[in-house]
Write an enzyme that holds these catalytic residues in place. Structure first.
Site, PDB file in Angstrom:
ATOM      1  N   TYR B 190       0.426   0.843  -0.188  1.00  0.00           N
ATOM      2  CA  TYR B 190      -0.918   0.443   0.243  1.00  0.00           C
ATOM      3  C   TYR B 190      -1.905   1.450  -0.357  1.00  0.00           C
ATOM      4  O   TYR B 190      -1.824   2.646  -0.097  1.00  0.00           O
ATOM      5  CB  TYR B 190      -0.992   0.455   1.767  1.00  0.00           C
ATOM      6  CG  TYR B 190      -2.310  -0.021   2.333  1.00  0.00           C
ATOM      7  CD1 TYR B 190      -2.499  -1.355   2.662  1.00  0.00           C
ATOM      8  CD2 TYR B 190      -3.367   0.866   2.542  1.00  0.00           C
ATOM      9  CE1 TYR B 190      -3.698  -1.798   3.176  1.00  0.00           C
ATOM     10  CE2 TYR B 190      -4.575   0.425   3.053  1.00  0.00           C
ATOM     11  CZ  TYR B 190      -4.735  -0.906   3.376  1.00  0.00           C
ATOM     12  OH  TYR B 190      -5.928  -1.338   3.882  1.00  0.00           O
ATOM     13  N   TYR B 240      -7.369  -6.982  -3.387  1.00  0.00           N
ATOM     14  CA  TYR B 240      -7.150  -6.441  -2.046  1.00  0.00           C
ATOM     15  C   TYR B 240      -6.787  -7.560  -1.075  1.00  0.00           C
ATOM     16  O   TYR B 240      -7.638  -8.371  -0.710  1.00  0.00           O
ATOM     17  CB  TYR B 240      -8.400  -5.706  -1.535  1.00  0.00           C
ATOM     18  CG  TYR B 240      -8.146  -5.056  -0.196  1.00  0.00           C
ATOM     19  CD1 TYR B 240      -7.566  -3.793  -0.125  1.00  0.00           C
ATOM     20  CD2 TYR B 240      -8.438  -5.714   1.000  1.00  0.00           C
ATOM     21  CE1 TYR B 240      -7.288  -3.207   1.101  1.00  0.00           C
ATOM     22  CE2 TYR B 240      -8.167  -5.128   2.224  1.00  0.00           C
ATOM     23  CZ  TYR B 240      -7.593  -3.872   2.266  1.00  0.00           C
ATOM     24  OH  TYR B 240      -7.317  -3.292   3.472  1.00  0.00           O
TER      25      TYR B 240
END
Lengths: 136, 295
Positions: B190, B240
């Site tokens: 992430y 994203y």
């Protein structure tokens, strides 16, 4: 058109803190059971879950735990302040506050530097605690 | 982790993990971020960039990381995006000099340290291995999972420079999988900010605090590197989609569905057997680690 800067959203948990600010005092909650000083304000102690709460007056002295320099205004009301410093200040009593470092060039700020509170009276009833390099 | 729970309990046969957002054309992501730290807006502190910048600055102070480390992450991931036609930055290369020229947003972060805002979505289906074996694509299985959430808010955090939740979540996931870091072929981390990748890999134990700069040196995470990281370009250079950017890339790589960027002879990497993925939330306040295996 210039937009206004946001004001604190005062609630039952934070009212006592902001009332203190109005009188230029940093009032921090202290657990009446175990003595833990907590921030942000809450109705229970996060350490021992006691609901007994006292308020203590912080000295207004601390150190910069961390800081950033804003180069972009996420809210147009802050455009005139660029570049400005947002910091986490570690009060000497323990709690960390999100605040601004003022009264010096952003490039003069560093982690662990000593700072002291300075009050920004933004309205007749709201004062924001900001910090400046501590007088030697 | 919840999906595994409901499947194991027999409450569901298939679970769809999905994420979609108009982060670029709409303002939903900015609204979500504004609500994250509404109390701090009076000081001009907004969104995630400022919060992660505070963490990164403390890390610079404690273990001497900084832009020289982060630029290797930004540049390395961009090389992967340049192999991925679906990546927002597919046609745009980035050199170290490009990174240095990237404008400041919230110091110590430049534009190139920030993830993208994109319109789109990702989905992934979780089911039992028995059912997955009947499906068209080869199955990818979960070897290990770990979650750890060390703080509720940034102000009370006393370990802003780590260890983050990645330390314990990673240990838990590796223990469940019965493997060590040496068995990992690639990582999908992430990467809301470049620094997030550094602190996550550091807390997993790939390198000691502050040694990330040396570890990353020489294209470690890029195509042909010894530990490929964020092989789609990640959130910095592909798109994203919250935790689904790393998760779906890990799954796709193990299925062998990644085209030009497919880890293997084409990229100069080993064909992957095991990929470690991460997810985190808040300002490094919650963390999940999952280890995936081919077959």
């Amino acid at each position: 058109m210039t937009s206004r800067k946001p004001l604190p959203k005062i609630n039952a948990d934070t009212a006592a803190f902001w009332e203190g600010c109005r009188e230029h005092e940093l009032r921090i909650q202290k657990c009446g059971e175990c003595g833990h000083l907590r921030w942000p304000p809450a109705f229970l102690c996060p350490h021992c879950l006691s609901g007994k709460t006292e308020l203590v007056r912080a000295s207004g002295r601390g150190t910069v735990y961390s800081y950033t320099v804003y180069r972009v205004a996420f809210d147009p009301a802050f455009r005139g302040d660029l570049p400005y410093v947002v910091a986490l200040v570690a009060l000497e009593e323990g709690p960390h506050l999100v605040t601004n470092i003022v009264g010096c060039d952003p490039s003069a700020v560093s982690c662990d530097m000593p700072v002291e509170v300075v009050w920004d009276d933004v309205t007749e009833t709201v004062s924001l605690p900001k910090f400046r390099p501590a007088a030697r | 982790m919840h999906a595994v729970g409901v499947l194991e309990a027999g409450l569901c046969r298939h679970v769809l993990l999905s994420y979609g957002d108009c982060g670029r054309s709409g303002n939903s992501m900015m609204q979500l971020l504004a609500n994250l730290n509404a109390e701090d807006a009076v000081f001009g502190h907004f969104g995630a960039t400022g919060g992660y910048a505070l963490a990164a600055r403390r890390a610079m102070h404690e273990f001497h990381t900084g832009p020289d480390t982060w630029k290797q992450i930004a540049v390395g991931q961009r090389k992967w995006a340049n192999l991925n036609p679906r990546a927002a930055m597919y046609g745009r290369t980035m050199t170290e000099a490009d990174y240095d020229r990237s404008p400041w947003i919230v110091e110590p972060f430049r534009t190139a340290d920030n993830c993208l805002l994109t319109d789109g979505g990702r989905a992934c289906i979780l089911t039992t291995l028995e059912r997955a074996r009947d499906l068209r694509h080869p199955p990818v299985t979960i070897m290990g999972l770990g979650m750890y959430n060390p703080a509720a808010d940034i102000a009370p955090a006393r370990h802003l420079a780590g260890p983050t939740g990645a330390r314990r979540a990673g240990e838990t996931a590796l223990r469940m999988a019965g493997i060590t870091l040496d068995d990992i072929d690639a990582c999908e981390i992430y990467d809301c900010f470049t620094y997030t990748v550094e602190i996550t890999l550091q807390d997993y134990g790939f390198f000691k605090p502050g040694e990330g700069k040396d570890w990353l040196q020489g294209g470690t995470i890029g195509p042909g590197g010894r530990m490929p990281v964020n092989t789609s370009g990640g959130q910095l250079s592909e798109a994203y989609y919250m935790g689904l950017t790393p998760l779906t890339e890990g799954v796709m790589q193990l299925m062998g569905r990644c085209g030009e960027r497919q880890l293997g002879p084409k990229t100069g990497n080993k064909k992957p057997e095991i990929i470690l993925c991460s997810d985190n939330g808040g300002i490094l306040q919650s963390h999940a680690c999952y280890i995936l295996k081919r077959g």
